[in-house]
Design a protein around this motif. Structure first.
Motif, PDB file in Angstrom:
ATOM      1  N   GLU A  87      57.962  88.518 156.891  1.00 32.24           N
ATOM      2  CA  GLU A  87      56.651  88.446 157.548  1.00 32.24           C
ATOM      3  C   GLU A  87      56.673  89.123 158.915  1.00 32.24           C
ATOM      4  N   ALA A  88      57.700  88.839 159.710  1.00 30.09           N
ATOM      5  CA  ALA A  88      57.795  89.428 161.049  1.00 30.09           C
ATOM      6  C   ALA A  88      57.970  90.945 160.975  1.00 30.09           C
ATOM      7  N   ILE A  89      58.755  91.408 160.009  1.00 30.05           N
ATOM      8  CA  ILE A  89      58.930  92.859 159.841  1.00 30.05           C
ATOM      9  C   ILE A  89      57.603  93.485 159.441  1.00 30.05           C
ATOM     10  N   GLY A  90      56.873  92.844 158.542  1.00 30.63           N
ATOM     11  CA  GLY A  90      55.577  93.366 158.117  1.00 30.63           C
ATOM     12  C   GLY A  90      54.616  93.538 159.282  1.00 30.63           C
ATOM     13  N   ILE A  91      54.627  92.600 160.205  1.00 32.21           N
ATOM     14  CA  ILE A  91      53.766  92.704 161.391  1.00 32.21           C
ATOM     15  C   ILE A  91      54.159  93.920 162.215  1.00 32.21           C
ATOM     16  N   LEU A  92      55.462  94.159 162.374  1.00 33.57           N
ATOM     17  CA  LEU A  92      55.912  95.330 163.135  1.00 33.57           C
ATOM     18  C   LEU A  92      55.567  96.621 162.408  1.00 33.57           C
ATOM     19  N   VAL A  93      55.716  96.638 161.084  1.00 35.23           N
ATOM     20  CA  VAL A  93      55.372  97.842 160.326  1.00 35.23           C
ATOM     21  C   VAL A  93      53.884  98.152 160.501  1.00 35.23           C
ATOM     22  N   ALA A  94      53.042  97.131 160.466  1.00 35.12           N
ATOM     23  CA  ALA A  94      51.608  97.342 160.707  1.00 35.12           C
ATOM     24  C   ALA A  94      51.380  97.883 162.120  1.00 35.12           C
ATOM     25  N   GLY A  95      52.152  97.398 163.068  1.00 33.36           N
ATOM     26  CA  GLY A  95      52.068  97.927 164.431  1.00 33.36           C
ATOM     27  C   GLY A  95      52.475  99.386 164.505  1.00 33.36           C
ATOM     28  N   LEU A 151      62.130 103.846 162.774  1.00 31.75           N
ATOM     29  CA  LEU A 151      62.608 103.154 163.966  1.00 31.75           C
ATOM     30  C   LEU A 151      61.362 102.781 164.750  1.00 31.75           C
ATOM     31  N   PHE A 152      61.197 101.493 165.003  1.00 36.00           N
ATOM     32  CA  PHE A 152      60.023 101.048 165.753  1.00 36.00           C
ATOM     33  C   PHE A 152      60.408  99.865 166.620  1.00 36.00           C
ATOM     34  N   VAL A 153      59.940  99.908 167.864  1.00 30.73           N
ATOM     35  CA  VAL A 153      60.164  98.842 168.831  1.00 30.73           C
ATOM     36  C   VAL A 153      58.817  98.503 169.460  1.00 30.73           C
ATOM     37  N   LYS A 154      58.551  97.211 169.617  1.00 28.23           N
ATOM     38  CA  LYS A 154      57.293  96.794 170.245  1.00 28.23           C
ATOM     39  C   LYS A 154      57.117  97.498 171.586  1.00 28.23           C
ATOM     40  N   GLN A 155      55.888  97.880 171.867  1.00 30.87           N
ATOM     41  CA  GLN A 155      55.598  98.692 173.039  1.00 30.87           C
ATOM     42  C   GLN A 155      56.075  98.061 174.347  1.00 30.87           C
ATOM     43  N   ASP A 156      55.906  96.762 174.506  1.00 29.13           N
ATOM     44  CA  ASP A 156      56.247  96.125 175.777  1.00 29.13           C
ATOM     45  C   ASP A 156      57.740  96.024 176.040  1.00 29.13           C
ATOM     46  N   ARG A 202      59.900  98.732 174.894  1.00 26.88           N
ATOM     47  CA  ARG A 202      60.480 100.075 174.762  1.00 26.88           C
ATOM     48  C   ARG A 202      61.203 100.466 176.050  1.00 26.88           C
ATOM     49  N   GLU A 203      62.157 101.372 175.890  1.00 27.14           N
ATOM     50  CA  GLU A 203      62.994 101.874 176.986  1.00 27.14           C
ATOM     51  C   GLU A 203      63.860 100.778 177.596  1.00 27.14           C
ATOM     52  N   SER A 204      64.169  99.770 176.780  1.00 26.47           N
ATOM     53  CA  SER A 204      65.049  98.687 177.223  1.00 26.47           C
ATOM     54  C   SER A 204      66.419  98.772 176.556  1.00 26.47           C
ATOM     55  N   GLY A 205      66.607  99.758 175.679  1.00 23.35           N
ATOM     56  CA  GLY A 205      67.860  99.887 174.955  1.00 23.35           C
ATOM     57  C   GLY A 205      67.798  99.323 173.554  1.00 23.35           C
ATOM     58  N   VAL A 206      66.664  98.726 173.172  1.00 28.86           N
ATOM     59  CA  VAL A 206      66.551  98.114 171.846  1.00 28.86           C
ATOM     60  C   VAL A 206      66.640  99.173 170.754  1.00 28.86           C
ATOM     61  N   GLY A 207      65.923 100.278 170.901  1.00 26.63           N
ATOM     62  CA  GLY A 207      65.966 101.337 169.891  1.00 26.63           C
ATOM     63  C   GLY A 207      67.374 101.878 169.710  1.00 26.63           C
ATOM     64  N   ARG A 208      68.055 102.107 170.792  1.00 27.63           N
ATOM     65  CA  ARG A 208      69.440 102.598 170.738  1.00 27.63           C
ATOM     66  C   ARG A 208      70.333 101.600 170.007  1.00 27.63           C
ATOM     67  N   ILE A 214      60.076 112.246 172.766  1.00 33.29           N
ATOM     68  CA  ILE A 214      61.214 112.492 173.653  1.00 33.29           C
ATOM     69  C   ILE A 214      62.141 111.287 173.733  1.00 33.29           C
ATOM     70  N   ALA A 215      61.583 110.091 173.819  1.00 34.26           N
ATOM     71  CA  ALA A 215      62.419 108.892 173.955  1.00 34.26           C
ATOM     72  C   ALA A 215      63.346 108.729 172.754  1.00 34.26           C
ATOM     73  N   SER A 216      62.800 108.877 171.550  1.00 32.77           N
ATOM     74  CA  SER A 216      63.650 108.756 170.361  1.00 32.77           C
ATOM     75  C   SER A 216      64.665 109.887 170.298  1.00 32.77           C
ATOM     76  N   SER A 217      64.240 111.085 170.624  1.00 32.34           N
ATOM     77  CA  SER A 217      65.171 112.220 170.602  1.00 32.34           C
ATOM     78  C   SER A 217      66.346 111.985 171.540  1.00 32.34           C
ATOM     79  N   ARG A 218      66.084 111.401 172.704  1.00 35.21           N
ATOM     80  CA  ARG A 218      67.172 111.089 173.642  1.00 35.21           C
ATOM     81  C   ARG A 218      68.168 110.115 173.017  1.00 35.21           C
TER      82      ARG A 218
END
Length: 161
Positions: free
Chosen positions: A18-26, A89-94, A96-102, A129-133
């Motif tokens: 369920e939680a993943i589905g919410i993020l995918v919709a995001g 690869l998706f991280v909630k907007q609030d 992002r740039e915290s190292g979670v994607g990495r 650019i952020a993902s490419s980095r």
């Protein structure tokens, strides 16, 4: 933000659907798309979590899933074995740039290695650019020695609307 957040990264279980589905919709909304529907997303996440050729990595902050990465596996002649492809690869907007994607991509790489994958591929938009980095810092490259240029990913939808 820095990488000092107390983030847990692990492979998803069916309980996370369920939680993943919410993020995918995001992610769908972030991409300014209208499809897939929420029902289609829920059904697809269940398939992901049951499929042996898919791994979904999730990042949790205080017990809440705040990001995910999806990796697909298939045999590849060119890898002479299993090849993995990070398809999302998706991280909630609030957060992002915290190292979670990495951390999600590092986890996906570790899972791929443990599954015997010989290569891992992915694609992203050149304006992301952020993902490419993240990808470049972890050793991914879009450069082709043969053609002395960047690899290009093409897609074509063949589904009827």
């Amino acid at each position: 933000m820095t990488e000092t957040l107390d983030i847990e990264v692990r492979s998803a279980t069916r309980k996370d659907a369920e939680a993943i589905g919410i993020l995918v919709a995001g992610f769908r909304d972030f991409l300014q798309r209208t499809e897939p529907s929420n029902d289609d997303i829920r059904a697809s996440v269940i398939v992901w979590l049951r499929c042996q050729n898919t791994d979904v990595s999730v990042a949790l902050l205080n017990g809440e899933i705040v990001g995910y990465a999806t990796t697909l596996y298939q045999y590849s002649l060119w890898a002479n074995g299993v090849a993995a492809t990070v398809s999302d690869l998706f991280v909630k907007q609030d957060i992002r740039e915290s190292g979670v994607g990495r951390r999600l991509i590092k986890h996906a790489l570790n899972v791929a290695a443990s599954r015997g994958a010989r290569s891992v591929g992915l694609s992203t938009n050149e304006m992301n650019i952020a993902s490419s980095r993240i990808y470049e810092s972890l050793g991914f490259s879009s450069y082709s020695k043969l053609w002395q240029g960047r690899q290009v990913a093409y897609r074509k939808s063949i589904a009827e609307n």
